[in-house]
Design a protein around this motif. Sequence first.
Motif, mmCIF file in Angstrom:
data_model
loop_
_atom_site.group_PDB
_atom_site.id
_atom_site.type_symbol
_atom_site.label_atom_id
_atom_site.label_comp_id
_atom_site.label_asym_id
_atom_site.label_seq_id
_atom_site.Cartn_x
_atom_site.Cartn_y
_atom_site.Cartn_z
ATOM 1 N N ALA A 11 -10.415 -3.383 0.493
ATOM 2 C CA ALA A 11 -9.174 -4.152 0.629
ATOM 3 C C ALA A 11 -7.997 -3.308 1.092
ATOM 4 O O ALA A 11 -6.976 -3.849 1.518
ATOM 5 C CB ALA A 11 -8.834 -4.808 -0.708
ATOM 6 N N LEU A 12 -8.132 -1.975 1.007
ATOM 7 C CA LEU A 12 -7.018 -1.081 1.291
ATOM 8 C C LEU A 12 -7.221 -0.324 2.599
ATOM 9 O O LEU A 12 -8.300 0.229 2.851
ATOM 10 C CB LEU A 12 -6.849 -0.062 0.160
ATOM 11 C CG LEU A 12 -6.696 -0.611 -1.257
ATOM 12 C CD1 LEU A 12 -6.555 0.535 -2.243
ATOM 13 C CD2 LEU A 12 -5.531 -1.569 -1.354
ATOM 14 N N HIS A 13 -6.178 -0.261 3.410
ATOM 15 C CA HIS A 13 -6.197 0.508 4.654
ATOM 16 C C HIS A 13 -6.351 1.994 4.323
ATOM 17 O O HIS A 13 -5.928 2.448 3.253
ATOM 18 C CB HIS A 13 -4.885 0.265 5.407
ATOM 19 C CG HIS A 13 -4.906 0.786 6.800
ATOM 20 N ND1 HIS A 13 -4.623 2.099 7.096
ATOM 21 C CD2 HIS A 13 -5.168 0.176 7.976
ATOM 22 C CE1 HIS A 13 -4.708 2.270 8.401
ATOM 23 N NE2 HIS A 13 -5.041 1.129 8.963
ATOM 24 N N GLY A 45 -9.955 -9.343 9.303
ATOM 25 C CA GLY A 45 -9.154 -10.015 8.295
ATOM 26 C C GLY A 45 -7.977 -9.148 7.869
ATOM 27 O O GLY A 45 -7.643 -8.158 8.515
ATOM 28 N N TRP A 46 -7.357 -9.504 6.760
ATOM 29 C CA TRP A 46 -6.179 -8.801 6.262
ATOM 30 C C TRP A 46 -6.572 -7.558 5.476
ATOM 31 O O TRP A 46 -7.549 -7.571 4.735
ATOM 32 C CB TRP A 46 -5.365 -9.724 5.361
ATOM 33 C CG TRP A 46 -4.699 -10.850 6.080
ATOM 34 C CD1 TRP A 46 -5.143 -12.140 6.164
ATOM 35 C CD2 TRP A 46 -3.469 -10.798 6.802
ATOM 36 N NE1 TRP A 46 -4.263 -12.893 6.906
ATOM 37 C CE2 TRP A 46 -3.212 -12.088 7.308
ATOM 38 C CE3 TRP A 46 -2.543 -9.781 7.080
ATOM 39 C CZ2 TRP A 46 -2.091 -12.395 8.061
ATOM 40 C CZ3 TRP A 46 -1.420 -10.085 7.832
ATOM 41 C CH2 TRP A 46 -1.205 -11.380 8.315
ATOM 42 N N SER A 76 3.583 -6.444 -1.524
ATOM 43 C CA SER A 76 2.492 -5.836 -0.771
ATOM 44 C C SER A 76 2.633 -6.193 0.698
ATOM 45 O O SER A 76 2.924 -7.343 1.038
ATOM 46 C CB SER A 76 1.132 -6.342 -1.255
ATOM 47 O OG SER A 76 0.867 -5.922 -2.567
ATOM 48 N N ILE A 77 2.417 -5.203 1.545
ATOM 49 C CA ILE A 77 2.404 -5.452 2.989
ATOM 50 C C ILE A 77 0.960 -5.432 3.449
ATOM 51 O O ILE A 77 0.195 -4.510 3.133
ATOM 52 C CB ILE A 77 3.240 -4.405 3.753
ATOM 53 C CG1 ILE A 77 4.701 -4.485 3.321
ATOM 54 C CG2 ILE A 77 3.119 -4.636 5.269
ATOM 55 C CD1 ILE A 77 5.601 -3.432 3.936
ATOM 56 N N TRP A 78 0.611 -6.464 4.186
ATOM 57 C CA TRP A 78 -0.746 -6.650 4.691
ATOM 58 C C TRP A 78 -0.741 -6.627 6.211
ATOM 59 O O TRP A 78 0.191 -7.134 6.834
ATOM 60 C CB TRP A 78 -1.314 -7.986 4.191
ATOM 61 C CG TRP A 78 -1.545 -7.984 2.713
ATOM 62 C CD1 TRP A 78 -0.621 -8.207 1.737
ATOM 63 C CD2 TRP A 78 -2.772 -7.709 2.051
ATOM 64 N NE1 TRP A 78 -1.201 -8.098 0.500
ATOM 65 C CE2 TRP A 78 -2.521 -7.795 0.665
ATOM 66 C CE3 TRP A 78 -4.053 -7.408 2.492
ATOM 67 C CZ2 TRP A 78 -3.515 -7.586 -0.285
ATOM 68 C CZ3 TRP A 78 -5.054 -7.200 1.550
ATOM 69 C CH2 TRP A 78 -4.785 -7.291 0.178
ATOM 70 N N GLN A 79 -1.792 -6.043 6.785
ATOM 71 C CA GLN A 79 -1.958 -5.975 8.234
ATOM 72 C C GLN A 79 -3.183 -6.798 8.625
ATOM 73 O O GLN A 79 -4.258 -6.630 8.047
ATOM 74 C CB GLN A 79 -2.138 -4.533 8.678
ATOM 75 C CG GLN A 79 -2.340 -4.363 10.165
ATOM 76 C CD GLN A 79 -2.505 -2.901 10.551
ATOM 77 O OE1 GLN A 79 -2.324 -1.997 9.744
ATOM 78 N NE2 GLN A 79 -2.849 -2.671 11.800
ATOM 79 N N ARG A 80 -3.003 -7.651 9.636
ATOM 80 C CA ARG A 80 -4.134 -8.455 10.130
ATOM 81 C C ARG A 80 -4.968 -7.599 11.087
ATOM 82 O O ARG A 80 -4.426 -6.970 11.997
ATOM 83 C CB ARG A 80 -3.647 -9.705 10.843
ATOM 84 C CG ARG A 80 -4.761 -10.672 11.186
ATOM 85 C CD ARG A 80 -4.343 -11.802 12.126
ATOM 86 N NE ARG A 80 -3.009 -12.283 11.941
ATOM 87 C CZ ARG A 80 -2.677 -13.396 11.280
ATOM 88 N NH1 ARG A 80 -3.614 -14.129 10.738
ATOM 89 N NH2 ARG A 80 -1.414 -13.771 11.177
ATOM 90 N N THR A 123 -5.598 -11.403 -4.801
ATOM 91 C CA THR A 123 -6.460 -11.718 -5.937
ATOM 92 C C THR A 123 -7.740 -10.886 -5.888
ATOM 93 O O THR A 123 -8.229 -10.423 -6.922
ATOM 94 C CB THR A 123 -6.778 -13.226 -5.962
ATOM 95 O OG1 THR A 123 -5.547 -13.948 -6.123
ATOM 96 C CG2 THR A 123 -7.728 -13.589 -7.093
ATOM 97 N N ASN A 124 -8.264 -10.653 -4.683
ATOM 98 C CA ASN A 124 -9.466 -9.826 -4.544
ATOM 99 C C ASN A 124 -9.223 -8.403 -5.055
ATOM 100 O O ASN A 124 -10.108 -7.800 -5.674
ATOM 101 C CB ASN A 124 -9.926 -9.782 -3.090
ATOM 102 C CG ASN A 124 -10.467 -11.104 -2.611
ATOM 103 O OD1 ASN A 124 -10.763 -12.004 -3.395
ATOM 104 N ND2 ASN A 124 -10.577 -11.251 -1.298
ATOM 105 N N VAL A 125 -8.030 -7.860 -4.808
ATOM 106 C CA VAL A 125 -7.698 -6.525 -5.304
ATOM 107 C C VAL A 125 -7.672 -6.539 -6.837
ATOM 108 O O VAL A 125 -8.270 -5.677 -7.488
ATOM 109 C CB VAL A 125 -6.349 -6.025 -4.736
ATOM 110 C CG1 VAL A 125 -5.940 -4.715 -5.398
ATOM 111 C CG2 VAL A 125 -6.434 -5.862 -3.221
ATOM 112 N N TRP A 126 -6.988 -7.516 -7.408
ATOM 113 C CA TRP A 126 -6.923 -7.619 -8.877
ATOM 114 C C TRP A 126 -8.311 -7.842 -9.473
ATOM 115 O O TRP A 126 -8.650 -7.261 -10.506
ATOM 116 C CB TRP A 126 -5.972 -8.744 -9.283
ATOM 117 C CG TRP A 126 -4.535 -8.343 -9.199
ATOM 118 C CD1 TRP A 126 -3.703 -8.478 -8.123
ATOM 119 C CD2 TRP A 126 -3.745 -7.748 -10.225
ATOM 120 N NE1 TRP A 126 -2.455 -8.000 -8.415
ATOM 121 C CE2 TRP A 126 -2.451 -7.549 -9.707
ATOM 122 C CE3 TRP A 126 -4.002 -7.373 -11.538
ATOM 123 C CZ2 TRP A 126 -1.419 -6.980 -10.455
ATOM 124 C CZ3 TRP A 126 -2.975 -6.812 -12.287
ATOM 125 C CH2 TRP A 126 -1.700 -6.618 -11.735
#
Length: 124
Positions: free
Chosen positions: A33-35, A111-112, A103-107, A16-19
């Motif tokens: 928010a993005l690696h 945070g993520w 979406s793939i998220w990394q901890r 939601t933060n990305v949107w």
Amino acid sequence: MNSDNMLLLELKQCETNVWDALVAGDMEADSAALHQSFLGVYASGFSPKSHHVNQLENGPTIKSFALSDLQARHLGDDHALLSYRADFTRAHRDEQETMYVSSIWQRTQNGWINIFSQDTPAAD
């Protein structure tokens, strides 16, 4: 609350933060928010982080959005997959579009962070 529900809530907020960044035209929030090695796979082709962030140079790209049918899956200790339906309206347009997103998220220690995203337009 079990760990699967916690994961879903955490990733839903991250996504939601990305949107929200796309609605606000917030390049800084989008970038955060993005690696660094983020890869997006879209109908237009492959997109590195810089393309995702730079789309906001001229302001918001999304007018409104709703995420539904969210599903989260662990992909190991520090990675997870979030899949969902997105109904949205682009900035400066009136028609609503629908796509399915994974979406793939990394901890990380902070945070993520999003490392991969693929959008699939919904069939008409």
